[in-house]
Motif scaffolding. Sequence first.
Motif: not given
Length: 399
Positions: A214-227
């Motif tokens: 199994t290969v799991t991406v358990g978290s993905l974090h990026a950015g602080t604002h939509s623009n």
Amino acid sequence: MDLHQHPEPSGAETRTAACLADALQAEGYTVTRGIGGHGVVGVLTNGEGPRVYLRAELDALPVRERTGLPYAADGPHMHACGHDLHIAAALGAATLLARARPQWRGSVVVVGQPAEEILTGARAMLADGLYDRFGRPDAVLAQHTAPLLGGMVAHGHGQPVLAGSVSLDVTLHGRGGHAGAPQLTVDPVLAAAAVVMRLQGIVARESAPAEQTTVTVGSLHAGTHSNVVPESAALGITVRALTPAALDRAVAAVERIVGAEATASGCPREPEITMVSRSPVTLPDEKLTAAIRDAHREALGAERVGAWPPSMATEDFGLYGDAGREIHGCPGVPLGYWMVGVVGPRQWAATASAGGTAERFAALPANHSPEFAPHLPLALPSAATAMTVATLTALGARR
């Protein structure tokens, strides 16, 4: 109940360790604290004979409890994997053995291990000289809660009980900027999305159909604002497999894909890939397993002893055996490991209409669930009995 009500996370098991240490000391064990962090070791020597280690984990999970139990934890952590039951069962076995010394000879070594949930505790205790300081074991035993009917135990048969795993932290570096001028940026979010999608091909196209991986991406974090196009994106990835070779191949594939997608996206810097933890496959010793399984059948009844198929769950117990020989320098240490059921009869009966075995298990609150609640009247006595009987078997006291 006290341990369940006062859970402590990995690396902060101060109170839990003290409770175990004090209880062992009260039963005549020679106790050493602070091994590999908050690890506890209690030794009871009763003449010449085998040296058998009993291991239980001390740490809880960052899960807020929703069981509704009168002794439920009130806070951000919970014993959602049954480690409090493991401690209580090991302590029950240690107490029974201390009070039945005429029936056995040798040494019983109770190990309270910290930081199992982050897969660093066994390595830390072994690196702190566990076997050098307390003697090479003739066997190391452990058990784990499972969504089986309370009162049951289950053993593997000549194959892994649990998978090996590697956890990776990945950082993709882009070039931040304004969402209105994307041509001036390198978007790490897009690169991260491409990585996530491409990783799915490792199991589908790079692993043999018979290989459990199994290969799991358990978290993905990026950015602080939509623009705003961010400077970086971070992923948490876990790879699991039932053989070391399959695990190594899958990890190499993850590293290759991350690097290739960073290049394809024009990232200005190489991605950072950090191995956070690695746990070996848990493969119990066949001869020891057969002896303990027979002893469990005799003590609990054959109808309460079942088979356990390989699971993709993982833990660091395998390091106490050959998988950790580079740390502890003791090749050939046999491991005994089995599952103990924790589901109450009413809850078990309520899932009877769920369909097959897989559907039935899916209908039960699993380990790591905020609703995970072992049925203590059945689970704890059988777990304590299972550990006591297994220890006597490894000591050679049951023939």
